[in-house]
Write a protein that holds these residues in place. Structure first.
Motif, short mmCIF file in Angstrom:
data_model
loop_
_atom_site.label_atom_id
_atom_site.label_comp_id
_atom_site.label_asym_id
_atom_site.label_seq_id
_atom_site.Cartn_x
_atom_site.Cartn_y
_atom_site.Cartn_z
N LEU A 1 3.46 6.13 -6.89
CA LEU A 1 2.98 4.41 -7.29
C LEU A 1 1.43 4.49 -7.12
O LEU A 1 0.60 3.84 -8.08
CB LEU A 1 3.66 3.68 -6.15
N VAL A 2 0.94 5.14 -6.09
CA VAL A 2 -0.75 5.15 -6.15
C VAL A 2 -1.29 5.55 -7.20
O VAL A 2 -2.32 5.15 -7.90
CB VAL A 2 -1.13 5.75 -4.65
N SER A 3 -0.71 6.78 -7.63
CA SER A 3 -1.06 7.49 -8.84
C SER A 3 -1.02 6.76 -10.16
O SER A 3 -1.95 6.91 -10.99
CB SER A 3 -0.53 8.68 -9.09
N ALA A 4 0.13 5.99 -10.20
CA ALA A 4 0.36 5.09 -11.68
C ALA A 4 -0.41 4.16 -11.56
O ALA A 4 -1.24 3.95 -12.66
CB ALA A 4 1.90 4.73 -11.44
N MET A 5 -0.72 3.44 -10.32
CA MET A 5 -1.76 2.35 -10.35
C MET A 5 -3.22 2.71 -10.99
O MET A 5 -3.91 2.21 -11.63
CB MET A 5 -1.99 1.64 -8.98
N LEU B 1 -1.43 -9.32 -15.16
CA LEU B 1 -1.27 -8.71 -13.77
C LEU B 1 0.06 -9.01 -13.17
O LEU B 1 0.45 -7.88 -12.85
CB LEU B 1 -2.30 -9.43 -12.84
N VAL B 2 0.51 -10.04 -13.20
CA VAL B 2 2.01 -10.19 -12.57
C VAL B 2 3.05 -9.62 -13.67
O VAL B 2 3.79 -8.87 -12.91
CB VAL B 2 2.09 -11.81 -12.35
N ARG B 3 2.64 -9.36 -14.62
CA ARG B 3 3.55 -8.85 -15.48
C ARG B 3 3.60 -7.19 -15.61
O ARG B 3 4.62 -6.35 -15.55
CB ARG B 3 3.25 -8.96 -17.08
N TYR B 4 2.28 -6.90 -15.17
CA TYR B 4 2.14 -5.27 -14.60
C TYR B 4 2.96 -4.93 -13.72
O TYR B 4 3.68 -3.85 -13.41
CB TYR B 4 0.83 -4.68 -14.81
N PHE B 5 2.77 -5.61 -12.72
CA PHE B 5 3.36 -5.19 -11.21
C PHE B 5 4.88 -5.47 -11.27
O PHE B 5 5.50 -4.81 -10.50
CB PHE B 5 2.58 -6.07 -10.22
N LEU B 6 5.45 -6.42 -12.11
CA LEU B 6 6.81 -6.54 -12.27
C LEU B 6 7.44 -5.26 -13.01
O LEU B 6 8.25 -4.86 -12.50
CB LEU B 6 7.24 -7.56 -13.14
N TYR B 7 6.65 -4.86 -13.84
CA TYR B 7 7.10 -3.59 -14.50
C TYR B 7 7.01 -2.46 -13.52
O TYR B 7 7.89 -1.66 -13.52
CB TYR B 7 6.16 -3.33 -15.89
N LEU B 8 5.67 -2.21 -12.73
CA LEU B 8 5.65 -1.04 -12.19
C LEU B 8 6.92 -1.28 -10.77
O LEU B 8 7.27 -0.10 -10.63
CB LEU B 8 4.44 -1.03 -11.32
N GLY B 9 7.21 -2.32 -10.42
CA GLY B 9 8.20 -2.51 -9.46
C GLY B 9 9.46 -2.17 -9.92
O GLY B 9 10.37 -1.79 -9.04
N THR B 10 9.53 -2.42 -11.17
CA THR B 10 10.82 -2.06 -12.02
C THR B 10 11.21 -0.77 -12.54
O THR B 10 12.36 -0.03 -12.24
CB THR B 10 11.27 -2.97 -13.20
N THR B 11 10.09 0.00 -12.64
CA THR B 11 10.02 1.30 -13.25
C THR B 11 9.39 2.37 -12.39
O THR B 11 9.52 3.58 -12.83
CB THR B 11 9.62 1.19 -14.60
N GLY B 12 8.78 2.21 -11.36
CA GLY B 12 8.20 2.99 -10.58
C GLY B 12 8.72 3.87 -9.65
O GLY B 12 8.84 3.26 -8.52
N PRO C 1 13.31 1.89 -7.94
CA PRO C 1 11.85 1.96 -8.11
C PRO C 1 11.37 1.02 -6.81
O PRO C 1 11.88 0.37 -6.18
CB PRO C 1 11.88 1.27 -9.31
N GLY C 2 9.70 0.86 -6.89
CA GLY C 2 9.22 0.22 -6.07
C GLY C 2 8.84 0.75 -4.63
O GLY C 2 9.14 2.07 -4.49
N PRO C 3 8.57 0.24 -3.65
CA PRO C 3 8.06 0.80 -2.38
C PRO C 3 9.14 1.18 -1.75
O PRO C 3 10.21 0.77 -1.67
CB PRO C 3 7.42 -0.42 -1.77
N PRO D 1 11.24 -6.95 -7.65
CA PRO D 1 12.45 -6.16 -8.42
C PRO D 1 13.27 -5.12 -7.43
O PRO D 1 14.57 -5.12 -7.75
CB PRO D 1 11.68 -5.24 -9.64
N SER D 2 12.38 -4.46 -6.89
CA SER D 2 13.31 -3.43 -5.88
C SER D 2 14.10 -4.21 -4.86
O SER D 2 15.07 -3.58 -4.51
CB SER D 2 12.36 -2.42 -5.41
N PHE D 3 13.50 -5.36 -4.36
CA PHE D 3 14.62 -6.11 -3.42
C PHE D 3 15.70 -6.47 -4.00
O PHE D 3 16.70 -6.39 -3.67
CB PHE D 3 13.45 -7.20 -2.86
N VAL D 4 15.69 -7.05 -5.33
CA VAL D 4 16.91 -7.36 -5.95
C VAL D 4 17.82 -6.41 -6.17
O VAL D 4 19.01 -6.30 -5.90
CB VAL D 4 16.65 -8.17 -7.19
N MET D 5 17.45 -5.06 -6.40
CA MET D 5 18.07 -4.02 -6.85
C MET D 5 18.74 -3.36 -5.48
O MET D 5 20.12 -3.13 -5.48
CB MET D 5 17.34 -2.76 -7.39
#
Length: 382
Positions: free
Chosen positions: A31-35, A13-24, A262-264, A93-97
């Motif tokens: 993002l809602v559609s991707a989930m 679960l964590v790995r998926y949301f890290l991926y979505l937060g990095t590439t979404g 990416p991300g929110p 991820p998006s916070f760091v970017m």
């Protein structure tokens, strides 16, 4: 009977949301559609019913839509720990970017290349969220005539007002409840009351700039409804007009940074916080914005899980969900009007739609990268 794959771990679960937060890319609609695509349709980690409940709760509660949905989906099978880790993994991820971009922005006194990159990415994002919204709409509504009526009214209202109307979302849920579950009306009594967590904080000293940031962004997270885009007018009124922390151009750049990362989308608060008070300001702004939405998701979540199977509640949730998807579709039109301003941008969006519709395995990140390069080339040519 819908088959759910419960073999996934909290690490998955964590790995998926890290991926979505990095590439979404693409903000709340994408993002809602991707989930839905990833967790409901493909991986089958979450049922359609749980997804709808999460989307309904995210729509009804204040705060950024996509982040709340991620938190709820983490809660479904792993409770508060899953909700916490999913939310952190999605936002980090998006916070760091954004912090890195904030440092670069300060060092070089602006990012002149940003407009060119955003030109290409913004056009591609319109195509991405259009395809995602189409799939989500078709999957959710199907042949339900009442659903299409609710969807249409919500979409048109969003296009006209350029905002998501919480009263219309609630009314849609009420209409669905009235029509689809008439026998449950007499027994209706469920209610969720959430106390305003930040009211007493107002009495604290606001001499420190970090306290001012904390109070302002806590209000933004606690009292602004709708998608991450809905927070932008509220931020503008406070950041530019009331406090004068940023000028007009800096604020527009902050919104652009949120859109090209990416991300929110609401992660723009970290960029603003960085420009105002450096890294501590970024941390305070992000934490103050996301903490209310986290609480407004995990506190009522048990009630949604407990009462979600009730016919009346299920009908209400279906109505709210369809209205939310209508608002997302309307937001696509609003964004397209602002972003697709000339023939090249329109072509980038149409090519994106064609690629994703015709070649369903096309990586969205590759499309985003190609669009960014196209934007830079077009700027160089012009």
């Amino acid at each position: 009977m819908e088959s759910i794959n419960l073999s996934y771990t909290i690490t998955d679960l964590v790995r998926y949301f890290l991926y979505l937060g990095t590439t979404g890319f693409g903000g709340p609609p994408a993002l809602v559609s991707a989930m839905h695509r990833d967790l409901v349709t493909e991986r089958k980690w979450v049922s359609e019913e749980d997804y709808r409940e999460g989307l309904a709760l995210a729509q009804l509660a204040p705060g950024p839509l996509a982040a709340q949905l991620a938190i709820y989906l983490g809660y479904v099978h792993y409770g508060v720990i899953g909700a916490t880790l999913a939310g952190l993994a999605f936002v980090l991820p998006s916070f760091v970017m954004v912090v890195v971009l904030g440092w670069t922005y300060r060092q070089f006194n602006g990012l002149p290349w940003m407009q060119a990159v955003f030109y290409g990415i913004g056009a591609a994002v319109i195509g991405i969220i259009a395809v995602g919204t189409y799939k989500l709409t078709a999957k959710t509504i199907g042949k339900d005539l009442l659903g299409w009526c609710v969807f249409g009214v919500s979409a048109v209202a969003t296009v006209i007002t350029e905002s998501e109307l919480i009263w219309l979302v609630l009314l849609s849920g009420g209409i669905y409840w009235f029509v689809k579950a008439p026998s449950s009306r007499a027994n209706a009594g469920m209610g969720i009351s959430i106390a305003p967590f930040f009211a007493q904080v107002q009495a604290l000293s606001t001499d420190s700039i970090l306290w001012q940031l904390a109070l302002f962004f806590a209000k933004a997270g606690a009292f602004v409804f709708g998608s991450g885009l809905a927070i932008v007018p509220f931020l503008y009124g406070g950041v530019v007009k009331e406090y004068g922390w940023l000028n007009e151009q800096q604020f527009l750049d902050a919104v652009a940074v949120a859109m090209i990362t990416p991300g929110p989308v609401v992660i723009t608060v970290a960029f603003i916080g960085y420009l105002v008070a450096g890294f501590p300001g970024a941390c305070v702004a992000a934490l103050a914005t996301f903490l209310p939405c986290y609480l407004f998701t995990i506190l009522p979540a048990p009630y949604f899980k407990r009462w979600g199977k009730h016919p009346g509640v299920k009908a209400f949730v279906d109505g709210v969900t369809i209205a939310a998807i209508g608002a997302i579709a309307g937001a696509v039109v609003v964004l397209a009007r602002r972003q697709l301003v000339d023939v090249p941008s329109l072509l980038i969006a149409l090519i994106t739609v064609g690629l994703l519709y015709q070649f369903k395995k096309t990586p969205e990140l590759a499309v985003i990268g190609g669009a960014a390069i196209a934007g830079l080339l077009l700027r160089a040519i012009n």
